[in-house]
Design an enzyme around this catalytic site. Sequence first.
Site, PDB file in Angstrom:
ATOM      1  N   ASN A   1       0.870  -1.171   0.000  1.00 18.54           N
ATOM      2  CA  ASN A   1       0.000   0.000   0.000  1.00 18.54           C
ATOM      3  C   ASN A   1       0.912   1.227   0.000  1.00 18.54           C
ATOM      4  OD1 ASN A   1      -1.759   2.071   0.552  1.00 18.54           O
ATOM      5  ND2 ASN A   1      -2.339   1.341   2.597  1.00 18.54           N
ATOM      6  N   TRP A   2       1.041   1.828  -1.160  1.00 13.01           N
ATOM      7  CA  TRP A   2       2.004   2.939  -1.291  1.00 13.01           C
ATOM      8  C   TRP A   2       1.477   4.230  -0.669  1.00 13.01           C
ATOM      9  CZ3 TRP A   2       4.022   2.452  -7.090  1.00 13.01           C
ATOM     10  CH2 TRP A   2       4.644   1.205  -7.238  1.00 13.01           C
ATOM     11  N   LYS A   3       0.220   4.243  -0.305  1.00 13.32           N
ATOM     12  CA  LYS A   3      -0.410   5.436   0.285  1.00 13.32           C
ATOM     13  C   LYS A   3      -0.152   6.664  -0.608  1.00 13.32           C
ATOM     14  CE  LYS A   3      -0.153   3.188   4.736  1.00 13.32           C
ATOM     15  NZ  LYS A   3      -0.085   3.290   6.176  1.00 13.32           N
TER      16      LYS A   3
ATOM     17  N   HIS B   1      -9.394   1.053   4.900  1.00 20.20           N
ATOM     18  CA  HIS B   1      -8.108   1.266   5.568  1.00 20.20           C
ATOM     19  C   HIS B   1      -8.324   2.203   6.758  1.00 20.20           C
ATOM     20  CE1 HIS B   1      -4.078   2.601   6.453  1.00 20.20           C
ATOM     21  NE2 HIS B   1      -3.678   1.470   5.907  1.00 20.20           N
TER      22      HIS B   1
ATOM     23  N   GLU C   1      -6.746   4.605   7.904  1.00 13.36           N
ATOM     24  CA  GLU C   1      -6.560   6.041   7.646  1.00 13.36           C
ATOM     25  C   GLU C   1      -7.810   6.642   7.018  1.00 13.36           C
ATOM     26  OE1 GLU C   1      -2.841   5.586   5.561  1.00 13.36           O
ATOM     27  OE2 GLU C   1      -1.919   5.023   7.466  1.00 13.36           O
TER      28      GLU C   1
ATOM     29  N   GLU D   1      -5.375  -5.151  10.627  1.00 14.86           N
ATOM     30  CA  GLU D   1      -4.354  -4.138  10.874  1.00 14.86           C
ATOM     31  C   GLU D   1      -4.652  -3.406  12.179  1.00 14.86           C
ATOM     32  OE1 GLU D   1      -2.311  -2.857   6.995  1.00 14.86           O
ATOM     33  OE2 GLU D   1      -4.132  -1.688   7.147  1.00 14.86           O
TER      34      GLU D   1
ATOM     35  N   GLY E   1       2.440   2.178  10.868  1.00 11.06           N
ATOM     36  CA  GLY E   1       3.370   3.292  10.717  1.00 11.06           C
ATOM     37  C   GLY E   1       4.043   3.713  12.009  1.00 11.06           C
TER      38      GLY E   1
ATOM     39  N   SER F   1       3.432  -2.209  10.435  1.00 11.89           N
ATOM     40  CA  SER F   1       4.885  -2.233  10.650  1.00 11.89           C
ATOM     41  C   SER F   1       5.542  -3.575  10.311  1.00 11.89           C
ATOM     42  CB  SER F   1       5.227  -1.810  12.080  1.00 11.89           C
ATOM     43  OG  SER F   1       4.791  -0.474  12.318  1.00 11.89           O
TER      44      SER F   1
ATOM     45  N   GLY G   1       2.828  -1.118   4.328  1.00  7.64           N
ATOM     46  CA  GLY G   1       2.859   0.302   4.010  1.00  7.64           C
ATOM     47  C   GLY G   1       4.291   0.747   3.761  1.00  7.64           C
ATOM     48  N   GLY G   2       4.887   1.355   4.766  1.00  9.31           N
ATOM     49  CA  GLY G   2       6.221   1.944   4.634  1.00  9.31           C
ATOM     50  C   GLY G   2       7.243   1.043   3.953  1.00  9.31           C
TER      51      GLY G   2
HETATM   52  P1  PGA Z   1       2.836   0.225   7.723  1.00 12.22           P
HETATM   53  O1  PGA Z   1       1.376   0.427   7.121  1.00 12.22           O
HETATM   54  O2  PGA Z   1       3.397  -1.044   7.143  1.00 12.22           O
HETATM   55  O3  PGA Z   1       3.603   1.440   7.295  1.00 12.22           O
HETATM   56  O4  PGA Z   1       2.681   0.122   9.217  1.00 12.22           O
HETATM   57  C1  PGA Z   1       0.522  -0.657   6.913  1.00 12.22           C
HETATM   58  C2  PGA Z   1      -0.779  -0.181   6.332  1.00 12.22           C
HETATM   59  O5  PGA Z   1      -1.213   0.927   6.669  1.00 12.22           O
HETATM   60  O6  PGA Z   1      -1.399  -0.868   5.496  1.00 12.22           O
END
Ligand code: PGA
Length: 250
Positions: free
Chosen positions: A9-11, A95, A97, A167, A173, A212, A233-234
């Site tokens: 997930n490149w956000k 998600h 967010e 999640e 994050g 993470s 994500g990251g």
């Molecule tokens: P993260 O994000 O790996 O940066 O913790 C995961 C996600 O939000 O899908």
Amino acid sequence: MRKPLVAGNWKMNGSRESNIALVKGLLEGSSQIANAEILVCPSFVYITEVAKQLEGSSIAYGSQDVAKEEVGAYTGEISVGMLKDIGCSYAIVGHSERRALFGDTDVIVAQKFAAAQNGGILPVLCVGELLEEREAGQTEAVVERQLQAVVDLVGISALEKSVVAYEPVWAIGTGKTASPQEAQDVHAFIRGWISKEDAAVAEKVRILYGGSVKAANAKELFSQADIDGGLIGGASLAADEFISICEAAG
Ligand code: PGA
């Protein structure tokens, strides 16, 4: 057997230039990975270009969200028909967010799930609790509420054509990962909850862990019985790191 899925997930990250380099790295690294499916979810703006670069490869691509409506006067929204048109096979819905910052309620998430599925795209349904909910012992109740909203709208059998991503919001994050056992406990709860309604669906649905995940902790997480890959994500923004995570799944 459930084939593991590792989704990036490149956000709201990336540029034309950085995406080209990232995808190049993924294409180089993914050739040795046979036993896991790989998915990338770039920003809407870049999906088409990423798709072109991925042509002929086994890496799938998808979106980070989808409109709950099919078509019409919805300024700024992206429909499932459009995503299908450019070859997306998955769409992330719910998600944390989007739930926390953009007003995606359980009901809206369920509507987006239904829209994706009706349009022929596999939803990746994100669920997970906040830190205060975990501390109050509400993890299972929260996850159940989020799943129930979807099942109320589309029925349990619809989960078969979807992916669930657990999640924990406190792990996204933050560098804090759920321990493999903590994650496995919730994954087992989710599968058990689905199984009460339909054991065959529960056996088939892939449940990803997100929060993470990195190369250093992926193997232990993915070796848990009910963890079928990850939503990253990251660590999905660095080709080497993401490929190492895919190797841990495959
Ligand atoms: P993260 O994000 O790996 O940066 O913790 C995961 C996600 O939000 O899908």
